[in-house]
Scaffold this motif. Structure first.
Motif, mmCIF file in Angstrom:
data_model
loop_
_atom_site.group_PDB
_atom_site.id
_atom_site.type_symbol
_atom_site.label_atom_id
_atom_site.label_comp_id
_atom_site.label_asym_id
_atom_site.label_seq_id
_atom_site.Cartn_x
_atom_site.Cartn_y
_atom_site.Cartn_z
ATOM 1 N N PHE A 78 -70.910 81.141 -7.870
ATOM 2 C CA PHE A 78 -70.835 79.829 -7.236
ATOM 3 C C PHE A 78 -69.797 79.841 -6.110
ATOM 4 N N ALA A 79 -68.618 80.400 -6.378
ATOM 5 C CA ALA A 79 -67.546 80.398 -5.381
ATOM 6 C C ALA A 79 -67.876 81.285 -4.182
ATOM 7 N N ASN A 80 -68.442 82.471 -4.398
ATOM 8 C CA ASN A 80 -68.646 83.444 -3.324
ATOM 9 C C ASN A 80 -69.986 83.343 -2.608
ATOM 10 N N VAL A 81 -70.981 82.739 -3.242
ATOM 11 C CA VAL A 81 -72.312 82.681 -2.642
ATOM 12 C C VAL A 81 -72.672 81.268 -2.203
ATOM 13 N N ILE A 82 -72.351 80.277 -3.004
ATOM 14 C CA ILE A 82 -72.802 78.914 -2.726
ATOM 15 C C ILE A 82 -71.717 78.091 -2.024
ATOM 16 N N GLN A 83 -70.550 78.014 -2.623
ATOM 17 C CA GLN A 83 -69.522 77.102 -2.153
ATOM 18 C C GLN A 83 -68.779 77.608 -0.911
ATOM 19 N N TYR A 84 -68.395 78.872 -0.913
ATOM 20 C CA TYR A 84 -67.550 79.373 0.172
ATOM 21 C C TYR A 84 -67.935 80.815 0.517
ATOM 22 N N PRO A 85 -69.127 81.029 1.094
ATOM 23 C CA PRO A 85 -69.559 82.397 1.396
ATOM 24 C C PRO A 85 -68.759 83.000 2.555
ATOM 25 N N LEU A 86 -68.290 84.218 2.340
ATOM 26 C CA LEU A 86 -67.590 84.975 3.383
ATOM 27 C C LEU A 86 -68.272 86.328 3.555
ATOM 28 N N MET A 87 -68.496 86.708 4.792
ATOM 29 C CA MET A 87 -69.055 88.027 5.057
ATOM 30 C C MET A 87 -67.875 88.993 5.155
ATOM 31 N N ILE A 88 -67.775 89.892 4.175
ATOM 32 C CA ILE A 88 -66.666 90.840 4.134
ATOM 33 C C ILE A 88 -67.235 92.248 4.156
ATOM 34 N N GLY A 89 -66.974 92.970 5.202
ATOM 35 C CA GLY A 89 -67.384 94.372 5.308
ATOM 36 C C GLY A 89 -68.884 94.565 5.255
ATOM 37 N N GLY A 90 -69.661 93.579 5.592
ATOM 38 C CA GLY A 90 -71.110 93.697 5.611
ATOM 39 C C GLY A 90 -71.753 93.684 4.238
#
Length: 180
Positions: A78-90
């Motif tokens: 939920f935190a990494n995909v839905i609420q606050y997605p960040l593209m880190i290192g592809g």
């Protein structure tokens, strides 16, 4: 209220652990099912003589572990995909290998919490008072005596017949256990 209804049960005192196992087995063979034994240390074979009860705690611990693991994974998803997605290192947003440590820790935490709380709940703890505490010599159950208590809620329990049965086993004494 009859005398039988005003009792928690009948308790017999024995002097040896082998004798307690033997009389527990005899009571089970006579058809008594709602009984318990008290001893100052674990007695081998006593659980079988009393009739082993199916333990639900392992299933509860498994469910607690699964619930903890799912909670850890869903929380991170939920935190990494839905609420606050960040593209880190592809990497993809749902980079599950990075979720493993927290998922593992919450699996252990969930299982441990359910194990402790489930053990307390299934054992009826804490119990500050129990009817067997009213038996005068019951304090010896933690030092040197062995007791078998047949509860009055047992379908086969009859005050006179059960007392006669317990006395036929040649105990040190037979006690009437007052209710709560």
């Amino acid at each position: 209220m009859s005398a039988q209804e005003s009792l928690y049960g009948l308790m017999a005192e024995f002097d040896r652990p082998e004798r307690l196992v033997e009389v527990s087995r005899l009571a089970r063979e006579q058809g008594y099912r709602t009984m318990d034994a008290y001893s100052p240390f674990p007695v081998e074979g006593l659980d079988k003589a009393l009739g082993e009860r199916k333990d639900r705690l392992p299933l509860l611990v498994l469910l607690g572990g699964i619930g903890g693991g799912l909670t850890g994974f869903v929380m991170q998803y939920f935190a990494n995909v839905i609420q606050y997605p960040l593209m880190i290192g592809g990497r993809p947003y749902n980079s599950w290998p990075s979720f493993i440590p927290i998922t593992f820790e919450l699996t252990i935490l969930g299982a441990a919490l359910v194990a402790v709380l489930g053990m307390l709940a299934l054992n009826g703890l804490p119990t500050p008072y129990h009817p067997v505490f009213s038996v005068p010599r019951f304090e010896l159950a933690s030092r040197q005596a062995f007791f078998l208590c047949i509860e009055s809620r047992d379908p086969k329990f009859n005050l006179a017949k059960t007392k006669q049965f317990l006395e036929s086993l040649k105990p040190i004494d037979v006690y009437e256990v007052a209710p709560w």
